[in-house]
Write a protein that holds these residues in place. Structure first.
Motif, short mmCIF file in Angstrom:
data_model
loop_
_atom_site.label_atom_id
_atom_site.label_comp_id
_atom_site.label_asym_id
_atom_site.label_seq_id
_atom_site.Cartn_x
_atom_site.Cartn_y
_atom_site.Cartn_z
N ARG C 262 0.82 -1.23 0.00
CA ARG C 262 0.00 0.00 0.00
C ARG C 262 0.85 1.27 0.00
NH1 ARG C 262 -2.28 1.17 6.12
NH2 ARG C 262 -0.48 0.31 7.22
N PHE C 263 2.13 1.14 0.42
CA PHE C 263 3.00 2.33 0.43
C PHE C 263 3.89 2.40 -0.80
CE2 PHE C 263 2.13 1.97 5.06
CZ PHE C 263 1.62 3.24 5.27
N ARG C 264 3.63 1.52 -1.79
CA ARG C 264 4.53 1.44 -2.93
C ARG C 264 4.62 2.78 -3.66
NH1 ARG C 264 2.85 -3.47 -5.76
NH2 ARG C 264 3.48 -4.44 -3.81
N THR C 265 3.48 3.52 -3.68
CA THR C 265 3.50 4.80 -4.41
C THR C 265 3.74 6.00 -3.49
OG1 THR C 265 1.11 4.92 -4.21
CG2 THR C 265 1.97 3.98 -6.26
N ALA C 266 4.07 5.70 -2.24
CA ALA C 266 4.31 6.81 -1.31
C ALA C 266 5.51 7.63 -1.76
CB ALA C 266 4.54 6.27 0.10
N THR C 267 5.38 8.96 -1.73
CA THR C 267 6.46 9.84 -2.18
C THR C 267 7.48 10.02 -1.06
OG1 THR C 267 5.33 11.79 -1.36
CG2 THR C 267 4.85 11.12 -3.64
N PRO C 268 8.67 10.50 -1.37
CA PRO C 268 9.65 10.79 -0.32
C PRO C 268 9.07 11.77 0.71
CG PRO C 268 10.69 10.90 -2.47
CD PRO C 268 9.23 10.70 -2.73
N GLU C 269 8.22 12.70 0.24
CA GLU C 269 7.59 13.67 1.16
C GLU C 269 6.66 12.94 2.13
OE1 GLU C 269 7.59 14.14 -2.20
OE2 GLU C 269 9.14 15.71 -2.24
N ASP C 270 5.87 11.98 1.56
CA ASP C 270 4.97 11.19 2.40
C ASP C 270 5.76 10.49 3.50
OD1 ASP C 270 2.75 11.83 0.86
OD2 ASP C 270 2.90 10.01 -0.39
N ILE C 271 6.86 9.87 3.08
CA ILE C 271 7.66 9.08 4.02
C ILE C 271 8.27 10.00 5.08
CG2 ILE C 271 9.71 7.60 4.24
CD1 ILE C 271 8.88 6.52 1.38
N ALA C 272 8.70 11.18 4.64
CA ALA C 272 9.26 12.14 5.59
C ALA C 272 8.21 12.54 6.62
CB ALA C 272 9.77 13.37 4.84
N MET C 273 6.99 12.73 6.14
CA MET C 273 5.91 13.13 7.06
C MET C 273 5.56 11.99 8.02
SD MET C 273 3.60 15.31 4.40
CE MET C 273 2.27 15.98 5.39
N LEU C 274 5.57 10.77 7.52
CA LEU C 274 5.30 9.62 8.40
C LEU C 274 6.36 9.53 9.50
CD1 LEU C 274 4.31 6.91 5.76
CD2 LEU C 274 2.81 7.81 7.56
N LYS C 275 7.61 9.74 9.08
CA LYS C 275 8.72 9.68 10.04
C LYS C 275 8.60 10.78 11.07
CE LYS C 275 12.52 7.59 7.44
NZ LYS C 275 13.74 7.89 6.67
N GLU C 276 8.31 11.97 10.57
CA GLU C 276 8.20 13.15 11.42
C GLU C 276 7.08 12.95 12.46
OE1 GLU C 276 10.07 15.71 11.73
OE2 GLU C 276 8.74 16.68 13.19
N ASN C 277 5.97 12.43 11.96
CA ASN C 277 4.81 12.20 12.82
C ASN C 277 5.15 11.19 13.91
OD1 ASN C 277 2.16 12.80 13.48
ND2 ASN C 277 1.39 10.98 12.42
N SER C 278 5.85 10.12 13.52
CA SER C 278 6.22 9.08 14.48
C SER C 278 7.17 9.65 15.53
CB SER C 278 6.88 7.92 13.72
OG SER C 278 7.72 7.19 14.57
N LYS C 279 8.12 10.45 15.05
CA LYS C 279 9.11 11.05 15.96
C LYS C 279 8.41 11.98 16.97
CE LYS C 279 13.09 12.42 13.79
NZ LYS C 279 13.83 13.52 13.16
N ARG C 280 7.50 12.77 16.44
CA ARG C 280 6.79 13.73 17.27
C ARG C 280 5.98 13.01 18.37
NH1 ARG C 280 2.61 16.56 14.13
NH2 ARG C 280 4.21 16.72 12.54
N LYS C 281 5.33 11.93 17.95
CA LYS C 281 4.52 11.17 18.92
C LYS C 281 5.39 10.56 20.01
CE LYS C 281 0.14 9.55 17.47
NZ LYS C 281 -0.66 8.39 17.05
N MET C 282 6.52 10.00 19.59
CA MET C 282 7.43 9.38 20.57
C MET C 282 7.95 10.44 21.54
SD MET C 282 9.68 6.32 18.95
CE MET C 282 10.11 6.89 17.34
N ALA C 283 8.28 11.60 20.99
CA ALA C 283 8.83 12.67 21.83
C ALA C 283 7.78 13.13 22.84
CB ALA C 283 9.27 13.84 20.95
N ARG C 284 6.56 13.25 22.37
CA ARG C 284 5.48 13.72 23.23
C ARG C 284 5.26 12.73 24.39
NH1 ARG C 284 0.02 13.86 20.50
NH2 ARG C 284 1.06 14.95 18.81
N LEU C 285 5.25 11.44 24.03
CA LEU C 285 5.04 10.41 25.07
C LEU C 285 6.20 10.39 26.06
CD1 LEU C 285 3.51 7.18 23.50
CD2 LEU C 285 2.43 8.83 25.01
N ALA C 286 7.42 10.47 25.51
CA ALA C 286 8.61 10.42 26.37
C ALA C 286 8.60 11.61 27.33
CB ALA C 286 9.88 10.45 25.50
#
Lengths: 381, 175, 299
Positions: C262-286
């Motif tokens: 399902r992520f085969r067509t994900a753009t580098p921007e999409d992936i950057a946003m997914l990463k950013e979102n994950s990082k932000r969530k982890m930081a918030r929880l920590a």
């Protein structure tokens, strides 16, 4: 006990006297007093029930479905937009064969916003499998709400019951009301055969192939058919115990009448005054008040050979008045004379959105009746 | 059938007054109904309520068009509303007013309900309570009995200043 | 480790897809809940999984309800049981569509009213029952049948919405960690009041991965920090299981994304946003966990 009550309070008092176990409701004008009164009854301990202040009507019926599924006595109330918002749940509660009782304050649907009385809200639910009563006095609202629990919960019915009160005209009027101090065993405890039983687990409402689906739908039709006898028994027993008599429909001066006015709700009561006026003029008029819309009564004998004027406080766009069409269908033979000629009901659409309709107006409808005609009262083409 | 139309403003307790009058008539052994003519529930807006009293059950739900009695709780309404509309030729009027009033050939009762309420400190959310003293005036006009008026009031209001107000209005108003 | 009972309430006759994690989740939820339980199920994959009338693959009562109505029906059911003195567990088992989208009003109402029930959202990040259309829970970049070019919007933060209702207990879980899930369901059901568990539910046909990789996908989601395991008891946050390690050092998100079609067509921007979102969530929880620890120390 003889008291003085509004139509809304009458319903809430019956809900209390029936010892309802779960009430889930959302306030809406003009039904709000039912919800407030019930919340007060629960808060004061007069009603030992769980009152669930849901966030919407879709959820009020959802909560009633959940509660009734466990086998307890369940009630809600709504009106107009609230009723059509819960439309999905109306169908689901009937198909789940849950004996939920609901009061509906009949009110117009928008736009434009209008909070006056109209029957189109409840009548648009007539194909759902709910039984529907239309009441015309505060006393009848109280009595019918009590009966509704007994009828809905009867094992030969197991279908929900809707009690309809004209918004404001009946919900807000104050009239004398005699409440029942001791119901005795008029309302037996609920005994829902398909109540959830953790010792006998099963799937409720699982995916169902067409053959079984068809059978289930036919079962609802059978329940609806059998409900006539159950209603008649509930009404007869009520009369025997408490002295107030009700029928599937109510007739006023119909026996010798040449013309019969057919209506539901408060307009039918007002029509009785019109019939009195017409009789003084030499027009032998009577009134047939539809009390139960579902199951729809057989009116063939009652209307045979009479001129009929049907007043609809509702409309099915593209067809006509809902009551008049139900009557044309269910009592068709009544309108065909011995000579084979038809004398069809005169259809009057009146009172939509709380439009003022007086006994004088109703007498005019009768004076100006035309076989098969249709009149939108107050509209000039 | 005796028909009363009651004119008030939102917040004055006109709807409750109508209920209390009907209830008192009911306690007198009559059949009675009270209906508010609804609108949006707004403070200060003109409100109309109807009371019907009869010896037998009342089957009419439409508005009262030819009242026997018109009650006006706030005379300023008379500047914008024709309170006498449809009043029967021998119909009467009861106004909340310190002063007598002439309204055609109609018999006009007047009583200072506001003054009575204020003298007893019967005030709710800034509004003097007019409905309970009104019952005394309606009893004086001979429409309900004094006893039933008191019973109706005490069935709804625990505070005995309400019955006191009714008694005062009964005594103050000229028959 | 918890003793997980042998008794099965999900029988081997489900109509689930091969490799379905929803049925695995349901298996452990019912093991934890036990016999005195009713499942309330809105339209979702479990409508199908449970089997076709007159059969059922579930050995506790299952009440199927209107799509938008699971939490409302559970409200009525719970109140009715409590009214007659029954302690029966009332558990909503709903997909992401029936939770974050059409059912969120009823969920919000039931949580706010303090309903004594457990709401489980098994999240396969799309309307899978109707063949994989986008939902509010679909992540950025994921291709569905209604986002043929990949979704442009963030996944709705359901947990933040639920948290705002102050439930007595809420947790996240993942089908790849059934013991963690089991323990959370057990704990939730031991507390009266509104409880909520959000379970990631990798979906082989919807996410486009081989049926035997369901567990692997769930593990990749957690180790990469795309999905975080934690619980809140009356607001008190605890990071649980594999997320403790993942929050210190996570595996590459690309490993998780590349394992699915399902992520085969994900753009580098999409992936950057997914990463950013994950990082932000982890930081918030920590950050929140640290703040709570400091607060506890002060007290």
């Amino acid at each position: 006990m003889l008291t003085f009550s509004t139509g809304n309070k009458a319903v809430a008092t019956a809900v209390k006297d029936a010892k309802t176990v779960v009430v889930a409701a959302y306030p809406i004008t003009p039904q709000t007093e039912v919800v407030e009164e019930t919340a007060n009854n629960v808060a004061s301990g007069a009603l030992k029930a769980r009152y669930i202040p849901v966030e919407s009507e879709h959820s009020s019926m959802g909560a009633c479905i959940g509660a009734a599924a466990t086998g307890v006595r369940t009630f809600t109330a709504t009106s107009s937009h609230g009723l059509v918002y819960m439309c999905e749940q109306i169908h689901m509660s009937a198909a789940a064969r849950l004996p939920i009782v609901m009061a509906n304050a009949n009110r117009a649907l928008g736009p434009g916003w209008n909070i006056g009385a109209e029957h189109t809200d409840s009548m648009s639910m007539r194909d759902s499998g709910w039984l529907q009563a239309y009441v015309s006095t505060v006393q009848e609202a109280y009595d019918t709400t009590l009966m509704a629990f007994r009828i809905a919960e009867n094992e030969n019915v197991l279908l929900p019951v809707m009690i309809n009160l004209d918004g404001f005209l009946l919900t807000h009027i104050t009239q004398p009301m005699d409440t029942i101090d001791d119901l005795g065993d008029y309302l037996p405890p609920t005994n829902t055969p398909h109540a959830i039983d953790i010792n006998n687990p099963g799937g409720y409402g699982t995916l169902t192939p067409p053959t079984e689906h068809f059978k289930f739908r036919h079962d609802i039709q059978r329940g609806m058919k059998d409900s006539v006898a159950v209603i008649e028994d509930a009404q007869a027993d009520f009369a025997k115990r408490f002295g107030r008599t009700y029928g599937m429909y109510e007739e006023y001066l119909c026996d010798d009448a040449d013309v019969v006015i057919v209506a539901a709700g408060t307009l039918a009561k007002e029509s009785e005054v019109a019939a009195d006026i017409l009789r003084k003029e030499g027009i032998k008029a009577g009134v047939l008040r539809i009390r139960w819309l579902r199951p729809f009564p057989d009116l063939t004998a009652a209307l045979k050979g009479k001129d009929v004027v049907v007043i609809d406080r509702d409309y099915s766009f593209g067809l006509g008045g809902i009551l008049v069409n139900e009557i044309r269908t269910k009592a068709l033979e009544a309108f065909i004379g011995k000579d084979g000629k038809a004398n069809l009901p005169f259809s009057v659409i009146a009172g939509l959105g709380g439009q003022e309709v007086t006994y004088d107006d109703i007498a005019d409808f009768v004076r100006n009746r035309k076989s098969g005609g249709e009149l939108w009262f107050g509209v000039t083409e | 059938m005796y028909e009363i139309r009651l004119h008030s403003r939102g917040g004055q307790g006109g709807v409750t007054a109508a209920k209390l009058i009907a209830q008192a008539a009911f306690l007198d052994g009559k059949y009675a109904t009270a209906t508010p003519l609804y609108g949006a529930e707004r403070r200060g807006a003109p409100v109309v309520s109807f009371i019907r009293i009869d010896d037998k059950p009342i089957r009419i739900y439409s508005q009262i068009r030819k009242p026997d009695l018109v009650i006006v709780l706030d005379t300023s309404i008379m500047q914008t509303v024709d309170v006498l509309a449809g009043l029967k030729a021998d119909g009467k009027v009861l106004v909340n007013s310190q002063h007598p009033m002439e309204l055609g050939s109609h018999k006009v009762y007047h009583t200072d309900l506001t003054g009575i309420a204020l003298s007893l400190d019967l005030v709710l959310a800034g509004n003097p309570i007019l409905n309970t003293p009104l019952l005394g005036a309606v009893a004086k006009a001979g429409i309900i009995s004094r006893e039933s008026a008191q019973k109706a009031i005490s069935s709804v209001f625990a505070d005995d200043r309400n019955t006191k107000a009714a008694v005062k209005a009964f005594e103050d108003m000229e028959p | 480790m918890a003793e997980i009972p042998d008794e099965e309430f999900i029988l081997k006759t489900t109509s689930a897809c091969a490799g379905c994690s929803a049925s695995l989740i349901l298996r452990y939820v019912t093991k934890a809940a036990g016999k005195d339980t009713v499942l309330v199920i809105p339209a979702c994959c479990t409508s199908v999984i449970q089997g076709v009338y007159p059969n059922t693959a579930v050995n506790v009562p299952v009440y199927n309800v209107a799509f938008a109505s699971a939490a409302a029906v559970a409200s009525g059911m719970s109140e009715a049981f409590r009214a007659v003195g029954k302690k029966t567990n009332v558990i909503c088992f709903a997909g992401d569509g029936g939770t974050v989208d059409i059912g969120i009003q009823a969920l919000s109402g039931a949580l706010e009213r303090g309903t004594d029930f457990l709401y489980i959202c098994y999240d396969n990040e799309a309307y899978s029952n109707t063949g994989m259309q986008r939902s509010g829970a679909t992540p950025i970049g994921a291709k569905t049948t209604t986002t043929p070019l990949g979704k442009n919007e963030y996944k709705k933060d359901l947990d933040a919405i639920v948290e705002a209702h102050n439930p007595v207990y809420m947790a996240t879980a993942c089908s790849a960690y059934p013991v963690d899930l089991y323990n959370k369901v057990k704990k939730a059901l031991s507390i009266p009041g509104p409880k909520f568990i959000h379970v990631l539910s990798p979906c082989p046909p919807g996410w486009r991965f081989p049926s035997e990789k369901t567990i692997e996908l769930g593990k990749l989601a957690v180790t990469s920090g795309m999905w975080l395991l934690y619980e809140r008891e009356n607001g008190k946050l605890t990071i649980t299981g594999a997320s403790k390690a993942a929050m210190k050092k996570s595996t590459p998100i690309e490993d998780y994304l590349k394992a699915q079609g399902r992520f085969r067509t994900a753009t580098p921007e999409d992936i950057a946003m997914l990463k950013e979102n994950s990082k932000r969530k982890m930081a918030r929880l920590a950050h929140e966990a640290e703040a709570q620890a400091a607060e506890a120390e002060e007290a």
